[in-house]
Write an enzyme that holds these catalytic residues in place. Structure first.
Site, PDB file in Angstrom:
ATOM      1  N   ASP A  98      -8.050  -5.358  -0.024  1.00 37.63           N
ATOM      2  CA  ASP A  98      -8.530  -6.136  -1.167  1.00 37.63           C
ATOM      3  C   ASP A  98      -8.098  -7.586  -1.146  1.00 37.63           C
ATOM      4  O   ASP A  98      -8.553  -8.381  -1.960  1.00 37.63           O
ATOM      5  CB  ASP A  98      -8.059  -5.487  -2.469  1.00 37.63           C
ATOM      6  N   HIS A 125       0.846  -1.178   0.000  1.00 39.99           N
ATOM      7  CA  HIS A 125       0.000   0.000   0.000  1.00 39.99           C
ATOM      8  C   HIS A 125       0.881   1.227   0.000  1.00 39.99           C
ATOM      9  O   HIS A 125       1.925   1.236   0.655  1.00 39.99           O
ATOM     10  CB  HIS A 125      -0.911   0.009   1.242  1.00 39.99           C
TER      11      HIS A 125
END
Ligand code: ACO
Length: 432
Positions: A366, A309
């Site tokens: 996700d 991320h």
């Protein structure tokens, strides 16, 4: 001065003011630098650039903190619902009972889409991607509500409550409708006695003679997925919404642009990429070990999707919540999914691997959301659409911040030009 920074370029010195956020984040204010110096700051991908001041969401990527309007995501995930959280994100406070009832009523009143709009769906080929349809339809909403899409922020804001409810409520109807059309199925109209998530599931899965009844586990899971996606600070799609809004564009046009930005596999499309990756690993008879080796060696197309991320460099708090919810949900539905076993193994292997540890790569939200959506019955092509439904409150809140800022300027970054230096035009018959 304690609250300023000194910048020396050659022999010249510039004093830069600093800014401090509510949670102590610090920034150098370089807005005036351009007036005194010809230098701009260079930060490709805006990795260390604050593009705005915002009151919506706080993230501390190092500590794995995410808060909407000050409320920790863990508390909202446990106690709130998507609709209540949407209200919080948009209006800044948790609603009172009356406010929540009024907001829900507004959502119910705006669930249907204009009958003429239904014809638009028919023009698309069957295999059209629902994200393309979704963004076109959200933009088209402005045509049906001209009083809310004047592209004059002051006048658009006069209708803000209704425009926000229209967008949140209809994005779900449009999403379900685009799916039904792609399947060659008749559209299911929303039912006014169902909650937000139950209504979406009804519009997706009911048949003319068989009404879909969402189990409490499924509707709780969908609420959680949407709630966890409701906002995420200045990510790619939200920055896009703000960028478009800064030109004066209306809410529908700005959020439609956000949907386009969300489509890509490095952003909202990651949940699709995760499932494809897990299926590929499963089909190859791998338990994930070979895939990890390839990802570490940088083999093309072998990035560990759902890992890493831009902001979280410790862990993604949403991933913790959703990973657990995913396990619980599959258990309570009595389902097994080989992809979940592979995901667990990948997570464990990567978390103990030097490559991932060094680069601070952890599962993101996700990594598990796709497995959950698959268990609910949502097809792969709709995954990013689901993310768009969830992110709508955040986009709306950010649009509102831009539209309400009386000192707002159009977003206009600069660049370092690296193309050819000046040269003269050569007529076509003299070009070699
Ligand atoms: N698998 C393997 N290696 C990775 C991964 C990954 N998922 N992510 C980053 N790396 C490596 C890079 O190759 C790079 O290695 P290097 O230093 O040896 O060159 C290093 O880690 C840093 O990576 P960057 O790409 O510079 O990180 P950046 O912050 O730009 O990208 C991103 C973040 C896009 C999320 C990236 O980690 C990624 O592609 N992850 C997979 C896609 C994904 O899951 N996206 C969803 C994000 S969350 C969301 O939108 C809801």
């Amino acid at each position: 001065m304690a609250d300023s920074a000194l910048l020396r370029i050659g022999k010249k010195e510039y004093t830069l003011p600093t800014l401090v956020g509510t949670e102590g984040e610090q920034a150098l204010d370089i807005r005036a630098l351009r007036k005194e110096s010809s230098h701009i700051t260079y930060d490709e991908g805006y990795g260390n650039t604050g593009s705005c001041e915002s009151k919506v969401t706080f993230i501390d990527g190092e500590k794995g903190i995410l808060r909407y309007r000050g409320y920790p995501i863990e508390q909202l995930a446990e106690h709130s619902s998507f609709v209540e959280t949407a209200y919080l994100v948009i209006y800044g406070e948790l609603p009172t009972k009356e406010q929540r009832a009024r907001f829900s009523q507004l959502l119910r009143d705006n669930a249907n889409i204009h009958e003429r709009m239904l014809h638009l769906f028919e023009g698309y080929p069957r295999d059209a991607h629902p994200m393309a349809i979704l963004s076109a339809m959200i933009n088209s909403l402005g045509c049906y509500y001209p009083q809310m899409s004047t592209n004059d922020h002051r006048s658009d804001l006069e209708h803000f409550d209704e425009a926000a409810a229209i967008t949140i409520s209809k994005v779900r109807t449009i999403a379900a409708c685009s799916y039904r059309m792609s399947q060659g199925l008749p559209m299911m109209y929303p039912k006014h006695d169902l909650g937000y998530c139950e209504n979406f599931l009804h519009m997706m899965f009911s048949e003319p003679y068989h009404e879909y009844q969402a189990s409490p586990e499924v509707s709780r899971a969908l609420n959680l997925i949407l709630l966890l996606h409701a906002d995420h600070e200045q990510n790619c799609s939200t920055s896009t919404v703000r960028m478009v809004a800064s030109s004066g564009a209306n809410l529908f046009a700005s959020t439609a642009a956000g949907i386009c930005a969300l489509w890509g596999p490095l952003h909202g499309g990651a949940n699709v990429a995760v499932i494809r990756m897990l299926e590929e690993i499963h089909a190859a008879g791998d338990d994930g070990s070979r895939f990890i080796r390839d990802a570490k060696e940088g083999v093309a197309g072998k990035r560990l999707m759902g890992f890493g991320h831009r902001v979280y460099k410790n862990y993604d708090p949403r991933a913790k919540i959703i990973g657990k919810a995913c396990e619980d949900m599959l258990k309570s539905l009595g389902r097994e999914d080989p992809c979940l076993d592979i995901a667990r193994h990948l997570e464990e292997a990567a978390l103990n691997d030097e490559y991932f540890i060094e680069r601070k790569l952890y599962p993101n939200v996700d990594f598990y959301s796709g497995i959950m959506m698959r268990a609910i019955g949502i097809p792969l092509t709709m995954f990013t659409v689901m993310f768009s439904i969830g992110r709508m409150p955040g986009w709306i809140a950010n649009w509102k911040e831009v539209a309400s800022n009386p000192k707002g300027r159009i977003y206009r970054p600069r660049q370092i030009y690296q193309g050819p230096a000046k040269r003269d035009y050569v007529p076509v018959d003299q070009r070699g």
